[in-house]
Each structure stands twice: as structure tokens, then as C-alpha cells.
Design a protein around this motif. Structure first.
Motif, PDB file in Angstrom:
ATOM      1  N   SER A  61       0.833  -1.209   0.000  1.00  0.00           N
ATOM      2  CA  SER A  61       0.000   0.000   0.000  1.00  0.00           C
ATOM      3  C   SER A  61       0.868   1.260   0.000  1.00  0.00           C
ATOM      4  O   SER A  61       0.524   2.257  -0.633  1.00  0.00           O
ATOM      5  CB  SER A  61      -0.939  -0.008   1.209  1.00  0.00           C
ATOM      6  OG  SER A  61      -0.214   0.030   2.414  1.00  0.00           O
ATOM      7  N   LEU A  66      -2.003   2.495  -2.164  1.00  0.00           N
ATOM      8  CA  LEU A  66      -3.304   1.831  -2.131  1.00  0.00           C
ATOM      9  C   LEU A  66      -4.028   2.099  -0.824  1.00  0.00           C
ATOM     10  O   LEU A  66      -3.412   2.206   0.239  1.00  0.00           O
ATOM     11  CB  LEU A  66      -3.125   0.323  -2.322  1.00  0.00           C
ATOM     12  CG  LEU A  66      -2.360  -0.135  -3.564  1.00  0.00           C
ATOM     13  CD1 LEU A  66      -2.274  -1.665  -3.606  1.00  0.00           C
ATOM     14  CD2 LEU A  66      -3.011   0.399  -4.835  1.00  0.00           C
ATOM     15  N   ASP A  70      -8.643  -0.887  -1.398  1.00  0.00           N
ATOM     16  CA  ASP A  70      -7.907  -1.483  -2.517  1.00  0.00           C
ATOM     17  C   ASP A  70      -7.291  -2.824  -2.116  1.00  0.00           C
ATOM     18  O   ASP A  70      -7.346  -3.799  -2.876  1.00  0.00           O
ATOM     19  CB  ASP A  70      -6.798  -0.541  -2.993  1.00  0.00           C
ATOM     20  CG  ASP A  70      -7.331   0.698  -3.687  1.00  0.00           C
ATOM     21  OD1 ASP A  70      -8.439   0.614  -4.252  1.00  0.00           O
ATOM     22  OD2 ASP A  70      -6.651   1.739  -3.639  1.00  0.00           O
ATOM     23  N   PHE A 122      -0.866  -2.171  -9.693  1.00  0.00           N
ATOM     24  CA  PHE A 122      -2.113  -2.624  -9.080  1.00  0.00           C
ATOM     25  C   PHE A 122      -2.912  -3.487 -10.049  1.00  0.00           C
ATOM     26  O   PHE A 122      -3.485  -4.510  -9.661  1.00  0.00           O
ATOM     27  CB  PHE A 122      -2.939  -1.416  -8.633  1.00  0.00           C
ATOM     28  CG  PHE A 122      -4.236  -1.774  -7.972  1.00  0.00           C
ATOM     29  CD1 PHE A 122      -4.260  -2.387  -6.735  1.00  0.00           C
ATOM     30  CD2 PHE A 122      -5.446  -1.501  -8.605  1.00  0.00           C
ATOM     31  CE1 PHE A 122      -5.458  -2.731  -6.124  1.00  0.00           C
ATOM     32  CE2 PHE A 122      -6.651  -1.833  -7.998  1.00  0.00           C
ATOM     33  CZ  PHE A 122      -6.658  -2.448  -6.752  1.00  0.00           C
ATOM     34  N   TRP A 396     -13.081  -7.745   1.231  1.00  0.00           N
ATOM     35  CA  TRP A 396     -13.522  -6.440   0.722  1.00  0.00           C
ATOM     36  C   TRP A 396     -14.359  -5.710   1.766  1.00  0.00           C
ATOM     37  O   TRP A 396     -14.181  -4.516   2.014  1.00  0.00           O
ATOM     38  CB  TRP A 396     -14.312  -6.653  -0.556  1.00  0.00           C
ATOM     39  CG  TRP A 396     -14.991  -5.425  -1.078  1.00  0.00           C
ATOM     40  CD1 TRP A 396     -14.447  -4.435  -1.841  1.00  0.00           C
ATOM     41  CD2 TRP A 396     -16.363  -5.050  -0.856  1.00  0.00           C
ATOM     42  NE1 TRP A 396     -15.384  -3.463  -2.113  1.00  0.00           N
ATOM     43  CE2 TRP A 396     -16.560  -3.816  -1.530  1.00  0.00           C
ATOM     44  CE3 TRP A 396     -17.424  -5.634  -0.184  1.00  0.00           C
ATOM     45  CZ2 TRP A 396     -17.793  -3.177  -1.529  1.00  0.00           C
ATOM     46  CZ3 TRP A 396     -18.650  -4.990  -0.169  1.00  0.00           C
ATOM     47  CH2 TRP A 396     -18.824  -3.769  -0.837  1.00  0.00           C
TER      48      TRP A 396
END
Length: 456
Positions: A61, A66, A70, A122, A396
Motif C-alpha cells: 500500500s 493503495l 484497494d 495494481f 472487501w
């Protein structure tokens, strides 16, 4: 631990009380357990591929800029095709020798690391994780199928637990090693390591891998030879899927798999952002749930195998023990927001994970019990694919909860509480539905009607 005799009594009604003989002479215990431990190593690589995202989440990240959402998306992307190939893979393994299927999967796991290594963006990570999930989708079920081919139904609990313990070894042994590698050489080095390890395993398996006497391929040989065998009849898969043991088990394992997916993706970040541990310490603590997980899987499966051998029903020895394990896991996870000590929170995560994952090998055995032997691969493949769908949502969702919360700690604890409540609900559903002897008898009744229709 000796392998069973050349023949075993089929006491359940699905086998008609006949003596079932394997298609080839019984192997030595050494061969059977050697294959089992080799498949366990494959399972270790499998889960190291999943766990690596949790290890590289913070440096990744920072390097690519990110957000938590993400990272959660990367964790969920793994499961997009994972479910689909898991559904298909079992049906392929019903028709192709399992030894070749596992070889192909190991090679694919290694090759799909290439986009990350060559590009490192990514987008490349998303592509790689989707492809990796597709390659690993059938693995959990088919690893068990490969080992079940060396043991009869009453002796499969401990071998399944040995294979499942690979999920723990990936975090006990490989996660700390990968943490050190990432700290020393950067996050790409972790993907290089996993690619090389996968290729080495494939080379070894190509030389020593083989199917066992209780395998699907052996059952097909018996069927072609015309020899009597109570385990070779086929039924419509929809009839198997309609049985309460199957769909109740799916709902119960759905509850626990979401938690496992979150642990793999977010646990080091939770320890670092939520509880204040250093990055290296968080990577090392990542192994602790796996210690309890492996110990509980091996111990519980060993005990339940002994109980099954002494006549205890599969409903109790596999199903109800899984219910207790899942319920205990849910209670501990749901309690995390109520504690204020970092080490107590670590204890609840570690103990809850250990309790919950003990249900995996037991439910694999319970679901395999209701399936005709020639359909074990497809039955376990679909079973695993269906409950794995929780892996699409859980990482998520956790990322969004963390981003939306006042503090990262609050977001993580809310997520654990949600998964704890879901695990308790799953335990209740399994208690009401899982009964392998009853559902095995229903399959036997279908077989009898089918055979009568054929004769008429």
C-alpha cells in the motif's frame, strides 16, 4: 498409524452390507503417509499463496499508494474465479487421474505469479490474484480427494487433518520466512519465493505422485471390470446437493471461511494498525492462529477417527464436533470488541481461529461419506467452491469497515464481531441439518430404485 486391512466391512446401508475390496492390493502405511505429507506440503504452498497478500499489504500500500479498500479488493479478487474453477475442477477429477490434476495445479500456481514479477502494478496484481484464484480453486477439495484414495472412509479424519494442517504450516513456517524476505528484499521477493517453491514441489510430485487403491480411478477400474463393489454407483449430483448434510455443511463452512479469508488478508494489518504491534512483530504473530489451528485439527481428527472406529456415528464424531468447534469460534470472535487489552484480543483471535478450523477436515469427511466413491471429487469440489464464496465478500467488506470506522482498531473489531455472529448462526444450522448416516441411506435408496428400474 497403520493402514487398514486389504478389505473392510461396509457397515452402512449404502454399501448393502457387502465387503468392499479396493481395486489394488493395500499399499504400505509408509507409502500412504508419504503421499499424505507430500499433499500437505502442496496445501501449505496453496495457503502461502493466499497469505502472502496479508504479509505484503502494508509495504504494498505504501509503495503503490493503495487504500485499505484497494487491499481488500485484492483479497476478494482471488476468489472471483476460485469458486467457478472449484465447481468445475471436481467434475474433471472424477474423470482424470488425480495425480495429474494436482501436478497441473501446482504448475499453474507458479506461472501466474509472473504478471506481478514483470509489471508490479495494481492492475497486474489484480490479474495475478484472479488467475491464482482460478488455479487454486479446486485445490482444497482435490488435495483431500488425493489422500482419501489411500484410506477407507472410517480412517480419513486424521489424513484429512494432516492435509488441512498445511493451511497452518503456511503461516507457522512460511509466513515468518516471507516476512523476513520482504523486510530484506522487498515485497516482490515474496512472489519469487512462492513461484520457485511451487515448481520444486511439481518436480518432486512428477516423480513420486500416484493414486491410491481407494481412489476414484481405482473405482472406475472396478466398474469397468464388472467386479461387485458397493461404492461405484453414480447418482445425479443434484440429489447429493439436495441432502441436508451437504447444504447445511455449506452454510456452516461459509460462515467460517469468511473469517479465514479475513485472517489471511488482514491479520498482520490488524495487529499493526489496530493493536499497535511493529510490522515485523505483526508478521511473526501472524503464525499464532495457525499453531492452535493445526493442533486442534490434528487432535480432534485423531480422536474422532478413534471414536468412529469404535462405532460412534458419523453425525456425532464428525458433524456435532464440528458444530461445537464452530460455535466456540463464533463466541470468541464476537467478544473481541468487548476487550481492551491488545494481548487478550490476540488470544481471542488465535483461540477462535483454532477452534473454527477444526471443523474443516471433519466436514470434508462427513460430506465425502454421503457421496458414492466415484463422485467424491465432484462432491467435495462443489462443496468447497460453494462455501468459499464467502471469501469474495469478506476481505472487501473488512477493508470498507476499516476505512469507514473512526479508527482502524474499531473497523477491525466490528468485522470480527460480524463474522463471529455469522459463525454462531452457521453452527446452529449445521446442528439441525448434518446427519451423514441418514443422507447416505437416502443415496442408497436412490441407488436401489435406479438398479430396479434398470433390471425392469
Amino acid at each position: 498409524m497403520a493402514l487398514p486391512d486389504d478389505t473392510e466391512r461396509a457397515d452402512d446401508p449404502a454399501d448393502g452390507g457387502r465387503r468392499v475390496a479396493p481395486a489394488v492390493s493395500a499399499p504400505t502405511a509408509r507409502t500412504a503417509w508419504s503421499i499424505t505429507f507430500l499433499v500437505m506440503i502442496l496445501q501449505t504452498i496453496n495457503f502461502a499463496d493466499k497469505a502472502v497478500l496479508g504479509i505484503v499489504a502494508r509495504p504494498l500500500s505504501e509503495d503503490l499508494g493503495l487504500s485499505n479498500a484497494d487491499i481488500g479488493l485484492l483479497g476478494s479478487a482471488f476468489y472471483v474465479l476460485f469458486v467457478i474453477t472449484g465447481l468445475v475442477g471436481g467434475f474433471i477429477a472424477d474423470r482424470v487421474r488425480i495425480v495429474w490434476v494436482l501436478l497441473a495445479l501446482a504448475l499453474l500456481w507458479s506461472l501466474v505469479q509472473i504478471p506481478v514479477l514483470l509489471v508490479g502494478t495494481f492492475t497486474a496484481l489484480i490479474v495475478s490474484r484472479v488467475l491464482l484464484g482460478a488455479a487454486e480453486g479446486p485445490a482444497g477439495a482435490l488435495n483431500n480427494v488425493a489422500v482419501f484414495g489411500w484410506f477407507p472412509k472410517s480412517k480419513r479424519g486424521l489424513p484429512s487433518a494432516v492435509v488441512s494442517s498445511g493451511t497452518s504450516l503456511s503461516k507457522i513456517l512460511m509466513a515468518p520466512a516471507l516476512t523476513v524476505i520482504v523486510a530484506a528484499y522487498g515485497w516482490k521477493a515474496a512472489f519469487w519465493t512462492l513461484m520457485i517453491v511451487g515448481l520444486v514441489w511439481a518436480a518432486v510430485w512428477l516423480v513420486v505422485g500416484k493414486d491410491g487403491p481407494y481412489s476414484v480411478s481405482s473405482a472406475r477400474q472396478v466398474a469397468r471390470s464388472g467386479a461387485p463393489d458397493g461404492n461405484v454407483t453414480r447418482v445425479s449430483f443434484l440429489r447429493i446437493a439436495a441432502l441436508p448434510t451437504f447444504w447445511g455443511g455449506v452454510l456452516g463452512m461459509f460462515a467460517i471461511y469468511g473469517m479465514v479469508a479475513v485472517i489471511l488478508t488482514w491479520l498482520p494489518s490488524y495487529f499493526e494498525q489496530g493493536l499497535g504491534f511493529s510490522r515485523v512483530d505483526s508478521g511473526l504473530l501472524f503464525a499464532l492462529p495457525s499453531v492452535t489451528g493445526m493442533a486442534s485439527m490434528l487432535l480432534v481428527s485423531f480422536i474422532t477417527d478413534r471414536l468412529a472406529g469404535r462405532g460412534m456415528t458419523v453425525r456425532v464424531s464428525r458433524g456435532m464436533v464440528s458444530v461445537v468447534a464452530l460455535f466456540a469460534c463464533g463466541v470468541m470472535l464476537a467478544s473481541i470488541p468487548l476487550v481492551h487489552s491488545a494481548w487478550l484480543a490476540v488470544f481471542l483471535v488465535v483461540a477462535g481461529y483454532g477452534a473454527g478450523v477444526a471443523s474443516y477436515p471433519l466436514m470434508n469427511v462427513a460430506v465425502a461419506h454421503i457421496s458414492p466413491e466415484r463422485q467424491v471429487a465432484s462432491t467435495l469440489g462443489v462443496f468447497t467452491a460453494l462455501f468459499s464464496t464467502s471469501g469474495i465478500l469478506a476481505p472487501w467488506l473488512t477493508g470498507h469497515l476499516v476505512d469507514a470506522a473512526t479508527t482502524p482498531a474499531e473497523g477491525y473489531t466490528t468485522a470480527f464481531q460480524i463474522f463471529g455472529v455469522v459463525a454462531i448462526i452457521g453452527a446452529v444450522v449445521m446442528a439441525l441439518t448434518v446427519d451423514p448416516e441418514r443422507d447416505r441411506a437416502r443415496i442408497a435408496a436412490i441407488d436401489t430404485l435406479t438398479s430396479a428400474d434398470d433390471r425392469s
